[in-house]
Write an enzyme that holds these catalytic residues in place. Sequence first.
Site, PDB file in Angstrom:
ATOM      1  N   TYR A  79       0.839  -1.199   0.000  1.00 46.05           N
ATOM      2  CA  TYR A  79       0.000   0.000   0.000  1.00 46.05           C
ATOM      3  C   TYR A  79       0.876   1.252   0.000  1.00 46.05           C
ATOM      4  O   TYR A  79       0.634   2.203  -0.750  1.00 46.05           O
ATOM      5  CB  TYR A  79      -0.927  -0.011   1.223  1.00 46.05           C
ATOM      6  CG  TYR A  79      -1.875  -1.182   1.236  1.00 46.05           C
ATOM      7  CD1 TYR A  79      -3.059  -1.142   0.507  1.00 46.05           C
ATOM      8  CD2 TYR A  79      -1.590  -2.340   1.954  1.00 46.05           C
ATOM      9  CE1 TYR A  79      -3.939  -2.225   0.499  1.00 46.05           C
ATOM     10  CE2 TYR A  79      -2.459  -3.427   1.951  1.00 46.05           C
ATOM     11  CZ  TYR A  79      -3.625  -3.368   1.225  1.00 46.05           C
ATOM     12  OH  TYR A  79      -4.478  -4.443   1.208  1.00 46.05           O
TER      13      TYR A  79
ATOM     14  N   ASN B 282     -12.407  -1.238  -5.442  1.00 43.84           N
ATOM     15  CA  ASN B 282     -12.185  -1.668  -6.814  1.00 43.84           C
ATOM     16  C   ASN B 282     -13.418  -2.415  -7.355  1.00 43.84           C
ATOM     17  O   ASN B 282     -13.826  -3.423  -6.784  1.00 43.84           O
ATOM     18  CB  ASN B 282     -10.949  -2.578  -6.854  1.00 43.84           C
ATOM     19  CG  ASN B 282     -10.736  -3.216  -8.221  1.00 43.84           C
ATOM     20  OD1 ASN B 282     -11.229  -2.743  -9.233  1.00 43.84           O
ATOM     21  ND2 ASN B 282      -9.985  -4.316  -8.229  1.00 43.84           N
TER      22      ASN B 282
ATOM     23  N   CYS C 177      -5.977  -5.459  -7.680  1.00 46.98           N
ATOM     24  CA  CYS C 177      -5.795  -5.072  -6.281  1.00 46.98           C
ATOM     25  C   CYS C 177      -5.261  -6.227  -5.437  1.00 46.98           C
ATOM     26  O   CYS C 177      -4.736  -6.008  -4.342  1.00 46.98           O
ATOM     27  CB  CYS C 177      -7.096  -4.542  -5.706  1.00 46.98           C
ATOM     28  SG  CYS C 177      -8.490  -5.662  -5.807  1.00 46.98           S
ATOM     29  N   HIS C 178      -5.360  -7.464  -5.938  1.00 42.67           N
ATOM     30  CA  HIS C 178      -4.824  -8.612  -5.198  1.00 42.67           C
ATOM     31  C   HIS C 178      -3.304  -8.581  -5.118  1.00 42.67           C
ATOM     32  O   HIS C 178      -2.712  -9.292  -4.309  1.00 42.67           O
ATOM     33  CB  HIS C 178      -5.281  -9.925  -5.841  1.00 42.67           C
ATOM     34  CG  HIS C 178      -4.888 -10.078  -7.284  1.00 42.67           C
ATOM     35  ND1 HIS C 178      -5.609  -9.528  -8.319  1.00 42.67           N
ATOM     36  CD2 HIS C 178      -3.835 -10.728  -7.861  1.00 42.67           C
ATOM     37  CE1 HIS C 178      -5.032  -9.831  -9.469  1.00 42.67           C
ATOM     38  NE2 HIS C 178      -3.942 -10.543  -9.227  1.00 42.67           N
TER      39      HIS C 178
ATOM     40  N   GLU D  10      -0.584 -16.667 -10.287  1.00 42.61           N
ATOM     41  CA  GLU D  10       0.147 -15.777 -11.191  1.00 42.61           C
ATOM     42  C   GLU D  10       1.646 -16.058 -11.143  1.00 42.61           C
ATOM     43  O   GLU D  10       2.322 -16.050 -12.180  1.00 42.61           O
ATOM     44  CB  GLU D  10      -0.123 -14.313 -10.823  1.00 42.61           C
ATOM     45  CG  GLU D  10      -1.502 -13.844 -11.203  1.00 42.61           C
ATOM     46  CD  GLU D  10      -1.673 -12.346 -11.053  1.00 42.61           C
ATOM     47  OE1 GLU D  10      -0.712 -11.659 -10.646  1.00 42.61           O
ATOM     48  OE2 GLU D  10      -2.782 -11.850 -11.344  1.00 42.61           O
TER      49      GLU D  10
END
Length: 296
Positions: free
Chosen positions: A231, A254, A262-263, A289
């Site tokens: 953040y 979001n 945002c993850h 990912e």
Amino acid sequence: MNSSIETTNSYNREAYKCIAKAIAKRSVGIAFMQKNHLHQPDLQTVAQHVQLSEYHFQRLFTKWAGISPKRFWQYLTVEYAKSKITETKSLLSLTMDVGLSSPGRLHDLFVKLEAMSPGEFKSGGAGLKIWYGIHETPFGDCLIATTARGICNLHFLNAKDEEIAENNLRTEWKNAEIIHDQQVTRETITRIFQPVADNSPPLVLDVKGTNFQIQVWRSLLRVPWGGITTYKGLAASMGRPTAARAVGNAIGSNPVAYLIPCHRVIRESGEMGGYRWGLERKTVLLGWEASRNQLS
């Protein structure tokens, strides 16, 4: 043990639920990056937790993730997170310096964010037609909604969320014409989760938000595929180093899961922070990912 869960394709909802349950067991307390991962449950314990044999759990997991559970766990450690945070910080600095709007790709797909006009924002979608559908994804079911210009909402669903999500969509867009049409949205879902390498135009997001929220969401698009930031780091990349809390609030609002990533934002400590679609899902997304990055 029950060994009947099989994946016929990457969208099998039972496979996702099984893997999310395993992730929850593996990451005790959902702390995301485990500092002492050597003392986490072994494969046998996790397989028993999801009521599968070791063989069937490993087979299911590998088919879904493309790698073994053991390798997958390696992407859920503090050491890995810190290395990715450092790497991502450098990439974010580079993209800000050269003015790029979206260096990250989603398997060869670019994402372009367009903000609705102030008038559309205030009117609650008056005059808009919004089509929506419920579809399976590798991360459970989702509701996706589109306008004629692009995707305005994408929300992951839990087992009993479908009616709630539909009601929320109608509340958010109280003056729009809401149309349930699976055929309209299926092509978009396929393009997101089964992309092919071609010369397709960018995926367009047609979202409403405050000026600050739009700024944060655009900054999230600069976080590359497989990257991890914090953040505080995202706020600094926006030139707002003291606005980490406000950035966190905007991230929590979001409207388009996965595509506005945002993850990929966690706390400085290596803990997850919040995620409106569930911490297990956030863990699964990040591990998935990372594994795809290694396979590509």
